[in-house]
Structure formats: C-alpha cells, structure tokens
Design a protein around this motif. Structure first.
Motif, PDB file in Angstrom:
ATOM      1  N   GLY A  36       0.789  -1.224   0.000  1.00 39.55           N
ATOM      2  CA  GLY A  36       0.000   0.000   0.000  1.00 39.55           C
ATOM      3  C   GLY A  36       0.820   1.272   0.000  1.00 39.55           C
ATOM      4  N   GLY A  38       3.609   1.576  -1.647  1.00 39.85           N
ATOM      5  CA  GLY A  38       4.358   1.641  -2.897  1.00 39.85           C
ATOM      6  C   GLY A  38       5.658   0.864  -2.900  1.00 39.85           C
ATOM      7  N   GLY A 135       4.051   8.767  -6.292  1.00 40.43           N
ATOM      8  CA  GLY A 135       2.709   9.342  -6.338  1.00 40.43           C
ATOM      9  C   GLY A 135       2.002   9.175  -7.671  1.00 40.43           C
ATOM     10  N   PHE A 138      -0.450   6.277  -7.662  1.00 42.29           N
ATOM     11  CA  PHE A 138      -1.695   6.547  -6.948  1.00 42.29           C
ATOM     12  C   PHE A 138      -2.562   7.531  -7.736  1.00 42.29           C
ATOM     13  N   GLY A 142      -6.228   6.636  -9.011  1.00 41.48           N
ATOM     14  CA  GLY A 142      -7.310   7.555  -8.668  1.00 41.48           C
ATOM     15  C   GLY A 142      -8.054   8.053  -9.893  1.00 41.48           C
TER      16      GLY A 142
END
Length: 166
Positions: A36, A38, A135, A138, A142
């Motif tokens: 979770g 990374g 990031g 994610f 998203g």
C-alpha cells in the motif's frame, strides 16, 4: 462501430505498445507486486514479470470483448438497468444492448489504459536505486477510479433515464 469500441481498440494498442516498450527496459529482477505504501513486496524474474503482465492484459481485453458478445446474446431478464419497464420492451431491447455494449467498451478501454500505465510505472520503479512506486501510481489509480465511477454514475442517472416523450 461505436466510439467506445474504437477507444477500446486504441487502448489495446497502447497496452501492447507499453508491454513491448518494457521488453528492453525491465531489469532481470523486477518487482511484480507492491504494498500500500508503494514498496515492492514480491519480485520475479524478467520473463515471469513480462509473461504475467502480458497475459493479464490479454485476459482483460478478452474478458471485455467476451462480455460485449454476451450482451448481444443474453436474454433481456439478465439486464439490470434503471427503468427496466422501459428498456426491456422488445422494441427498445436493441438500443439497450447497444448502450450496454458501448459502456463495456469504454470501461474496458480505461482498464487497458490502466494496465498500460501500470506497465510503465513498474519499469520506472524497477529502474530506481530504491525501487518503489511514487505518487504517479496513486494518481493513475485515482484517475481510473474517478473515470469508472463517473461513468457508472452517469449511466445510472442519465444514460438509462427514460427520455421525455416530446
């Protein structure tokens, strides 16, 4: 051919291109699963990583294409849509099938684009001195979730609404 189908084919090509691009760039030892935060929590050889990602993408493409075929053959009682009393009437069933198929093509396209992005992000992570997803991973996830949830919300509230009689 609906626009969703064209986008699906373009996304499948992008997915294949990302996989092909990774052939020469993925190191011999590659991360194949991330926690979770990374950080990689499973590693594999280059061949296993490529086979796994390629087969998963191919399987996903075949799944969505198969679902579209099934939509055109499935009995009307299997469709769960808003306002079934309107959409499941025999004269509207062909339009319902076309709408559902197009929705599947779009969601399939976005899923294949997600697979393409993940392939690129895994190669990028594997090449770092301290391999990990940043990031961008994610953000991509998203964006995918927003696209799918937005499409489903639109489908439930607008796409399958009963048209005004006038």
């Amino acid at each position: 051919m609906g626009s969703g189908r064209w986008w699906f084919l373009a996304a499948a090509a992008a997915c294949a291109a990302a996989w092909t691009w990774s052939l020469a760039r993925l190191p011999e030892r590659a991360p194949v699963h991330f926690g979770g935060a990374g950080d990689p929590d499973r590693w594999a050889g280059r061949a296993e990583a490529l086979w796994t990602s390629g087969l998963l993408a191919l399987g996903m493409a075949l799944l969505f294409a198969g679902l579209v075929v099934m939509v055109h053959r499935a009995p009307a009682h299997l469709f769960t849509v808003p306002h079934p009393e309107y959409w499941k009437r025999p004269e509207r069933l062909p339009r319902l099938r076309a709408l559902v198929a197009d929705d599947l093509w779009w969601i399939g396209a976005w899923t294949l684009l997600l697979f393409a992005a993940v392939q690129v992000l895994v190669v990028r992570a594997a090449q770092l001195a301290d391999p990990r997803l940043d990031g961008w991973a994610f953000a991509v996830l998203g964006l995918y979730l927003l696209a799918v949830l937005g499409r489903v919300g639109w489908m439930l509230t607008r796409r399958y609404a009963v048209p005004d009689p006038g």
